[in-house]
Write a protein that holds these residues in place. Sequence first.
Motif, PDB file in Angstrom:
ATOM      1  N   ASP A   4       0.853  -1.189   0.000  1.00 52.83           N
ATOM      2  CA  ASP A   4       0.000   0.000   0.000  1.00 52.83           C
ATOM      3  C   ASP A   4       0.886   1.234   0.000  1.00 52.83           C
ATOM      4  N   GLY A   5       0.282   2.386  -0.290  1.00 52.46           N
ATOM      5  CA  GLY A   5       1.007   3.643  -0.339  1.00 52.46           C
ATOM      6  C   GLY A   5       0.436   4.654   0.628  1.00 52.46           C
ATOM      7  N   LYS A   7       0.412   8.735   1.033  1.00 51.26           N
ATOM      8  CA  LYS A   7       0.731  10.000   0.369  1.00 51.26           C
ATOM      9  C   LYS A   7       0.922  11.093   1.408  1.00 51.26           C
ATOM     10  N   ASN A 116       4.514   9.652  -2.655  1.00 50.24           N
ATOM     11  CA  ASN A 116       3.744   8.500  -2.199  1.00 50.24           C
ATOM     12  C   ASN A 116       4.723   7.461  -1.658  1.00 50.24           C
ATOM     13  N   VAL A 118       5.467   4.007  -0.583  1.00 50.87           N
ATOM     14  CA  VAL A 118       4.904   2.669  -0.758  1.00 50.87           C
ATOM     15  C   VAL A 118       5.675   1.695   0.126  1.00 50.87           C
ATOM     16  N   GLU A 139      -0.760   4.999  -8.618  1.00 52.25           N
ATOM     17  CA  GLU A 139      -0.003   3.887  -8.054  1.00 52.25           C
ATOM     18  C   GLU A 139       0.145   2.709  -9.018  1.00 52.25           C
ATOM     19  N   THR A 142       3.698   1.498  -9.958  1.00 52.67           N
ATOM     20  CA  THR A 142       4.631   1.237  -8.854  1.00 52.67           C
ATOM     21  C   THR A 142       4.624  -0.221  -8.411  1.00 52.67           C
TER      22      THR A 142
END
Length: 385
Positions: A4-5, A7, A116, A118, A139, A142
């Motif tokens: 997950d990211g 921000k 972001n 991650v 995303e 990525t």
Amino acid sequence: FAIDGCKMPSNAAKEWSGTFKELEEKRKKLRRLIRHHLKEHHERDEAETEAELDRDIRRAKTVLSLDESLNKVNRFLKTNRPRMGRGKRSKEVKSNITDNESAKMTTSKGTIQGYNGVATVDKKHQIIIDAQAFGEGQEHHTLQPVLETVEARFKKLGIANSIYQQGTVITADTGFANEANMKYLHERQINGYVPDNKFRSRDPKFNHQKDKYGKRHQHLPDKGWKDILPASDFQFDPVSLACICPAGNAISYQGTREAENGKIRVHFEGRLLQCRHCPKKHQCMQNPASADHRKGSGRQVSFTLENKRLPNYTDWMKHRVDSPKGKEIYSHRMSVVEPVFGNIGTNKRLNRFSLRGRKKVQGQWQLYCLVHNIEKLANYGQLAA
């Protein structure tokens, strides 16, 4: 593992963002302001008094500040190129003069200029096994570099030559879902679960969620629109592209157009004389009076054509996520990765990146993730006092 990211804003000024066309307009505006202040300054030079001396000093400082900003924009436009996005359509995205590797991102707290962060988190111990920072709001692109980095790290440590062939399960939220990522997971035989943004609507458990928790915008004022006969009451033939209205009359075919979402819609419009004398005119049209004059129009209706295509990799992932096993596996994603972000953001007080440039920001993000891991390793196995 769960990916997950998070921000967060960085040390970059949001007001200095824009496309090259917008930055060019900003440069022209700065030039106009400089000319305006210089003109006023020269006009007051001839009849200068002591009372106006302070005002002229302030104006001179303003001119110097504007000139510095103009030089900053000039240097950026001369030494950089437009920044292109990685979406379905390759188009220019906003650059930033103070930190061009950062990006404007839409979050639940508004639009920010930042990065972001991650993280890939282990389910059993909540150890972060990979942490990277990306200066783009989307995303999608990525996921592949993160998976490749994780595989290379486990191979370098001698744990496994291919960690994804050892029964490892990968979960990621809907922000990482697109056709290219689904194809990558399928071809590499990675046991991943990345749902699309409509997987909740296909789950029967969430059918009554809106009734239970309330609907959005349910107290908006009435706009005065009346209920009319819906398009489902019209008989549409997608083969011959013909349509019969509820009164039994054939209405005119107006053409086929592609909507913003990429779907094909077929448009029809009732003939003026038929709608003018139709007994169902007041039930069928929002404005029945529009059929009473020559330049008016009849009832308009449109239908979506079903695209006949072969199954793709997104359909393959939908089947995996909608299965009982997929629902069980994906239900653990939030409890794995979100507490890690809560610990870093709330307990470790990282609510914004204080550096500029992706390399420095990634170093800061990895240091905080390292502190999180050290704390987890130190506390692992201890009994509560």
